[in-house]
Design a protein around this motif. Structure first.
Motif, short mmCIF file in Angstrom:
data_model
loop_
_atom_site.label_atom_id
_atom_site.label_comp_id
_atom_site.label_asym_id
_atom_site.label_seq_id
_atom_site.Cartn_x
_atom_site.Cartn_y
_atom_site.Cartn_z
N TYR A 140 69.55 72.24 39.52
CA TYR A 140 69.78 73.27 38.53
C TYR A 140 69.15 72.86 37.20
CZ TYR A 140 73.28 75.03 41.80
OH TYR A 140 73.92 75.52 42.91
N GLN B 23 69.70 73.76 33.18
CA GLN B 23 70.64 74.40 32.28
C GLN B 23 70.17 74.26 30.84
OE1 GLN B 23 74.65 72.76 31.92
NE2 GLN B 23 75.53 74.82 31.70
N PRO C 41 74.02 77.34 34.67
CA PRO C 41 73.04 76.58 35.47
C PRO C 41 72.18 77.55 36.27
CG PRO C 41 75.27 75.77 35.81
CD PRO C 41 75.39 77.08 35.09
N LEU D 196 69.53 77.86 39.36
CA LEU D 196 68.97 77.20 40.54
C LEU D 196 67.45 77.23 40.47
CD1 LEU D 196 69.51 75.95 43.39
CD2 LEU D 196 69.21 78.27 44.28
N PHE E 102 70.42 69.17 36.60
CA PHE E 102 71.51 68.61 37.41
C PHE E 102 71.14 68.66 38.88
CE2 PHE E 102 74.79 68.16 34.24
CZ PHE E 102 74.55 69.16 33.32
N PHE F 228 78.31 67.51 41.40
CA PHE F 228 77.16 67.45 40.50
C PHE F 228 76.89 66.03 40.03
CE2 PHE F 228 75.85 71.77 39.45
CZ PHE F 228 76.88 72.52 40.00
N GLY F 229 75.61 65.75 39.81
CA GLY F 229 75.25 64.54 39.11
C GLY F 229 75.55 64.69 37.63
N ALA F 230 75.37 63.62 36.89
CA ALA F 230 75.74 63.61 35.46
C ALA F 230 74.74 64.35 34.59
CB ALA F 230 75.88 62.17 34.98
#
Lengths: 115, 111
Positions: free
Chosen positions: B36, B38, B44, B46, B89, B101-103
């Protein structure tokens, strides 16, 4: 693509009051809706998962009595933040899933500020 | 539950260069890996996704690779442009469709 709306886009409330956020899937039936919270400069954290007509499943550490989720229809889910406090100030984002596959469609988010 | 780690946290590239973001996941049963973009204050978006039965997917300047054995996947953006500046992300999900989700990676494209 599928469209999800949220209302309101932003809200300011006093500490101790309750705030309701609506999430609608406009052109598809969302059998599952997800609610996320995002603090500044952080990632999206899943709060709860709701399936139409059943109780929401909350993630560990999320108080179900404070964050009330209702998913009464295939196109509408609501999140009510009860007795809001300044630490609840955040960006709340919903998403809907229901089409083929795992893809989630995100709403535009609601910025909540609790004074 | 699924744990997704994302690196780097910030990435600055010169316009026209490539950007690569890497993620690892912990649950070998995860089968869906979206990326994603953002922008500040927005939802977010895609940009590309890949499923576990595919090793690579490309869409114009964006590509994603997946290594199931090593449990990592990467986003590649070529010919970066200023409008690519955003937070990216990665995420992973399994049969319950919950996304982990990743950070996040803050990408800055310098003109």
């Amino acid at each position: 693509g599928a469209v999800v709306s949220q209302h309101p886009s932003w809200v300011i409330c006093k500490s101790g009051t309750s705030v309701k956020i609506e999430c609608r899937s406009l052109d598809f039936q969302a059998t599952t809706m997800f609610w996320y919270r995002q603090f500044p400069k952080q990632s999206l954290m899943l709060m709860a998962t709701s399936n139409e007509g059943s109780k929401a499943t909350y993630e560990q550490g999320v108080e179900k009595d404070k964050f009330l989720i209702n998913h009464a229809s295939l196109t509408l889910s609501t999140l009510t933040v009860t007795s809001a406090h300044p630490e609840d100030s955040s960006f709340y984002i919903c998403s809907g899933s229901g089409l083929a596959g795992n893809e989630q469609f995100f709403g535009p988010g609601t910025r909540l500020t609790v004074l | 539950g699924e744990n997704v780690e994302q690196h780097p946290s910030t990435l600055s590239v010169q316009e026209g260069d490539s950007a690569v973001i890497k993620c690892t996941y912990s649950d070998s049963a995860s089968n869906y890996f979206p990326w994603y973009k953002q922008e500040l204050g927005k939802r977010p978006q895609l940009i590309i996704d890949i499923r576990s039965n595919v090793g690579e997917k490309k869409d114009q300047r964006i590509a994603v690779t997946l290594n199931k054995t090593a449990k990592h996947f990467s986003l590649h953006i070529t010919e970066t442009q200023p409008e690519d500046s955003a937070v990216y992300f990665c995420a992973a999900s399994f049969r319950d469709y919950k996304l982990s989700f990743g950070a996040g990676t803050t990408v800055t494209v310098r003109a």
